[in-house]
Design an enzyme around this catalytic site. Structure first.
Site, PDB file in Angstrom:
ATOM      1  N   SER A 112     -11.367  -9.510   2.743  1.00 18.67           N
ATOM      2  CA  SER A 112     -10.478 -10.580   3.211  1.00 18.67           C
ATOM      3  C   SER A 112     -11.128 -11.379   4.329  1.00 18.67           C
ATOM      4  O   SER A 112     -10.985 -12.603   4.390  1.00 18.67           O
ATOM      5  CB  SER A 112      -9.149  -9.997   3.698  1.00 18.67           C
ATOM      6  OG  SER A 112      -8.404  -9.518   2.600  1.00 18.67           O
ATOM      7  N   SER A 152     -14.078  -2.973   3.874  1.00 16.78           N
ATOM      8  CA  SER A 152     -15.433  -3.472   3.599  1.00 16.78           C
ATOM      9  C   SER A 152     -15.575  -4.949   3.992  1.00 16.78           C
ATOM     10  O   SER A 152     -16.678  -5.494   3.951  1.00 16.78           O
ATOM     11  CB  SER A 152     -15.790  -3.278   2.125  1.00 16.78           C
ATOM     12  OG  SER A 152     -14.919  -4.008   1.287  1.00 16.78           O
ATOM     13  N   SER A 170      -9.926  -3.429  -6.166  1.00 21.84           N
ATOM     14  CA  SER A 170     -10.264  -3.411  -7.608  1.00 21.84           C
ATOM     15  C   SER A 170     -11.339  -2.365  -7.907  1.00 21.84           C
ATOM     16  O   SER A 170     -12.473  -2.707  -8.248  1.00 21.84           O
ATOM     17  CB  SER A 170     -10.686  -4.808  -8.082  1.00 21.84           C
ATOM     18  OG  SER A 170     -11.666  -5.406  -7.250  1.00 21.84           O
ATOM     19  N   GLY A 224     -14.587  -4.001  -3.243  1.00 24.56           N
ATOM     20  CA  GLY A 224     -15.166  -3.034  -2.311  1.00 24.56           C
ATOM     21  C   GLY A 224     -14.068  -2.211  -1.656  1.00 24.56           C
ATOM     22  O   GLY A 224     -12.873  -2.513  -1.802  1.00 24.56           O
TER      23      GLY A 224
END
Lengths: 205, 205
Positions: B43, B40, B110, B36
């Protein structure tokens, strides 16, 4: 040393730290770094030690020159630069495993002192024990064993830059452990390593 | 796909296999791949889930875009090629952790489908479950949160190729889990993920 390229990065400290994972596992993360000629018995002793640790309910994981090269390091060959990067990445992975609380068994020829010392420093900087284990074996004996037929191929010129034949092996100057593989049995090697881990307090949290 | 450069390599099957390590840990290796926009909450939820799993005596380990980039991927920048290699290496490491029996929490932007699909395939080929978790957050909301002040820098042109601003984010087409971060609380997210792991049988061996 490898240059840090990315900027705007921050280290996240999680609520669960290494010490907590170690308590959960009842052990401490440590890297056992086996180094020595091809045929010196690095993988053999790592496999046997893994079994012995498992029998005592300890979690270990083997990083192996052959299986690592099929995965994360598949884009590396055997040039001097690629060999160094190969060992550097493995060292970083070993360190991460230790941070997870895992006893990490690394078996790579890792012929160059400089590369091994970089891995040692990575660990020491993170407060993680690094145990260099020299699998002492004469070239003559390793070549006689030649379990994978690689020396034969190297002598025939089918493999270039083969450690011990046309590429150097730099013996460790101050390894934590020397296993004289021409004198010790596999059982003795495993016993010696297990006792070392116990004495160092790695088999309790 | 990355080319396999090294030859003369063999896969070592140890006496201790993944299933044995999983029995020791009382869980199954699985990768939870949080994807995301920056901001977002990837973590944040990974840290909270790690704590929830630890409270249930489960071993997990977080791979984080920021801390990985300081170690194994320190020689990678943010070019398209380096971003792809960054994700590929992380995927290989996540797979290795799962093979050790560890529940692996990966939180990286990603942004590209192709890269995530490569990681998915790595896992599926090894018989390891891969759970793609889309942290659904509008750009507007992510930019409003801007916990690291990165959107502000990107808007000011101080950071180039920033996902959502001048680099695309490709939403997952078929993620296993969608967390609508503008609707769910952190507690709800953790509960949902824990229940998913339980239902899938990952929290027993």
């Amino acid at each position: 040393m490898t240059e840090q390229k990315a900027t705007n990065i921050h280290w996240h400290h999680g609520a669960v730290e290494r010490q907590h994972r170690q308590q959960l596992l009842g052990q401490k993360g440590v890297t056992l770094w086996f180094t020595g000629l091809s045929g010196s018995g690095k993988s053999t002793v790592a496999v046997a030690l893994e079994q012995a640790l498992f029998d005592k309910k300890h979690l270990s994981y083997r990083l192996d020159g052959d299986n690592i090269r099929m995965g994360i390091n598949k884009n590396l060959g055997f040039s001097a630069e690629d060999r160094a990067e190969n060992i550097r990445r493995i060292g970083e992975i070993a360190k991460l495993y230790c941070d997870a609380g895992v006893i990490t068994l690394s078996s790579f020829v890792s012929p160059y002192r400089e590369d091994r010392d970089i891995v040692r420093k990575l660990h020491e900087d993170a407060g993680i024990p690094f145990v260099e284990i020299f699998m002492k074996t004469s070239l003559e004996e390793a070549e006689k064993r030649d379990p994978k037929g690689l020396y034969k191929k190297a002598r025939a010129g089918e493999i270039k830059n083969f450690t011990g034949i046309d590429d150097p092996y730099e013996e460790p100057l101050n390894p934590e452990i020397v296993l004289d593989t021409e004198q010790l049995t596999l059982e003795q090697e495993v016993e010696l390593l297990t006792k070392y881990l116990e004495d160092q307090g790695n088999l309790s949290a």
